[in-house]
Motif scaffolding. Structure first.
Motif, short mmCIF file in Angstrom:
data_model
loop_
_atom_site.label_atom_id
_atom_site.label_comp_id
_atom_site.label_asym_id
_atom_site.label_seq_id
_atom_site.Cartn_x
_atom_site.Cartn_y
_atom_site.Cartn_z
N ALA A 68 53.96 27.90 93.93
CA ALA A 68 53.07 27.56 92.82
C ALA A 68 53.03 28.70 91.79
O ALA A 68 53.06 28.46 90.58
N ALA A 116 58.87 24.00 99.82
CA ALA A 116 57.58 24.59 99.47
C ALA A 116 56.95 23.92 98.27
O ALA A 116 55.75 23.61 98.27
N GLN A 171 49.62 18.61 98.43
CA GLN A 171 48.47 19.07 99.21
C GLN A 171 47.21 18.26 98.92
O GLN A 171 46.53 17.80 99.85
N GLU A 174 54.88 29.48 102.13
CA GLU A 174 55.61 29.54 100.87
C GLU A 174 54.94 28.76 99.74
O GLU A 174 55.23 29.03 98.56
N ALA A 175 54.08 27.79 100.05
CA ALA A 175 53.52 26.93 99.01
C ALA A 175 52.77 27.73 97.93
O ALA A 175 52.97 27.48 96.74
N PRO A 176 51.92 28.73 98.28
CA PRO A 176 51.26 29.50 97.22
C PRO A 176 52.26 30.28 96.36
O PRO A 176 52.06 30.41 95.15
N GLN A 190 43.96 32.92 95.46
CA GLN A 190 44.71 32.18 94.46
C GLN A 190 43.91 32.06 93.15
O GLN A 190 44.48 32.17 92.05
N TRP A 228 55.71 20.11 99.23
CA TRP A 228 54.52 19.99 100.07
C TRP A 228 53.32 20.68 99.44
O TRP A 228 52.18 20.28 99.67
N GLY A 229 53.56 21.69 98.63
CA GLY A 229 52.45 22.28 97.88
C GLY A 229 51.89 21.29 96.88
O GLY A 229 50.68 21.14 96.73
N TYR A 262 45.93 23.48 106.06
CA TYR A 262 46.89 22.51 105.51
C TYR A 262 48.27 22.59 106.16
O TYR A 262 48.89 21.54 106.38
#
Length: 325
Positions: free
Chosen positions: A81, A305, A312, A76-78, A56, A308-309, A163
């Motif tokens: 973002a 996504a 974190q 999916e979180a990355p 990232q 919750w991202g 996470y």
């Protein structure tokens, strides 16, 4: 050409040739998959694989001048973002260059509204892994936490890959996830690295470990003495793939070819055998599920996504202060 680079190798720049596909991945090595794609299409692949944090950092450092065409992650979180910062290409539903595979109902429900990424494999946020000689925990979160001698967790403070497990516990564990963690704090064993947790699991120092399902099934693949139980309810943790908005029209076509191959029946078969992070369920109806996996549970929650991202840092901070202290 297939290249799997480590962090040291990334310091050097490589020349971009014509019709070369550059993939930035958090999926682990995928040599057989990329080799098969090149053999079928003639398109050379440069495949850069790093863990979540370093990858990232590299993506954001390159920003609007990326050296990648395809990004491929677990979770999916990355992707959300990247999408929020304008670093993913978005697609209309009728975009002829964006693959439209025969997705399962579950996979189709995971598609974002802007179609900035597609699921390539379905995993779950948590699985219980018990060593030989240790009683396998039941599927109840309550029973697993309150009655186990020594549950083991990978610390989300030291490993970003941990996470999703914490988010799953907090979001769907029966009762209050925070209460379960606090109530088992005296027995809970927290490890700074995967290798230390795996060793404690095999030696019996922990009664079971809580891991993302893909990690759990890969451990069992290497050591058949381990047992895997899927707790319910659970969360969906898909592997997802997207394309740079700065890719040239030619590179976008190369990316679409690769994604179609990954979502094809041959690609899915290779993915399950080759890519360490992808031992999960196919997102498409034309692929055969791995016979070593149980039936995909139906009691699943899809965590937003972006939400919750964004949470974190807050949730990991709470874990560090209240549970890991």
């Amino acid at each position: 050409m297939i290249l799997v680079a480590n962090a040291a190798a990334l310091a050097a720049l490589w020349p971009r040739g014509e019709d070369q596909l550059v993939i930035y991945s958090m999926m682990g090595p995928a040599r057989a998959l990329t080799a098969a794609f090149t053999a079928r299409t003639g398109i050379p692949v440069t495949y850069i694989n790093l863990e979540g944090g370093p990858m990232q950092a590299r993506l954001y450092a390159e920003g609007d001048h990326p050296r990648w065409t395809v990004a491929w992650f677990t979770g999916e979180a990355p992707m959300a973002a990247l999408d929020a910062t304008g670093l993913l290409a978005r697609h209309a539903p009728d975009d002829p260059e964006w693959p439209d595979a025969p997705f399962t109902d579950l996979a189709r429900s995971l598609l974002p509204a802007d179609r900035a990424w597609l699921p390539t494999r379905i995993g779950l946020g948590a699985a219980f892994v018990a060593a030989a000689g240790s009683p396998a925990p039941g599927r109840s979160w309550q029973d697993a936490f309150l009655h186990a001698r020594a549950p083991g967790l990978l610390s989300p403070v030291s490993s970003g890959g941990a996470y999703p497990v914490l988010a799953t516990i907090l979001a769907v564990a029966t009762g209050s996830g925070r209460s379960l963690l606090l109530g088992s704090r005296s027995r809970l064993r927290i490890f700074p690295s995967s290798s230390l947790l795996f060793e404690a699991l095999r030696s019996g120092d922990v009664s079971f470990a809580i891991l993302p399902s893909e990690t759990a099934f890969n451990l069992r693949r290497r050591d058949r003495r381990l047992s895997v139980t899927l707790p319910v309810p659970n969360t969906v943790l898909p592997d997802v793939i997207g394309v740079s908005p700065h890719a040239s029209p030619t590179d976008r076509k190369l990316a679409a070819q690769f994604i179609r191959f990954v979502l094809s029946a041959p690609g899915q078969a290779l993915l399950g055998r080759d890519t360490a992070a992808a031992l999960g369920w196919p997102p498409v109806t034309n692929a055969v599920p791995d016979t070593t996996l149980p039936t995909l549970p139906v009691d699943l929650v899809h965590l937003p996504a972006g939400l919750w991202g964004a949470r974190q840092d807050e949730e990991i901070g709470w874990f560090e202060r209240e549970v890991a202290r």
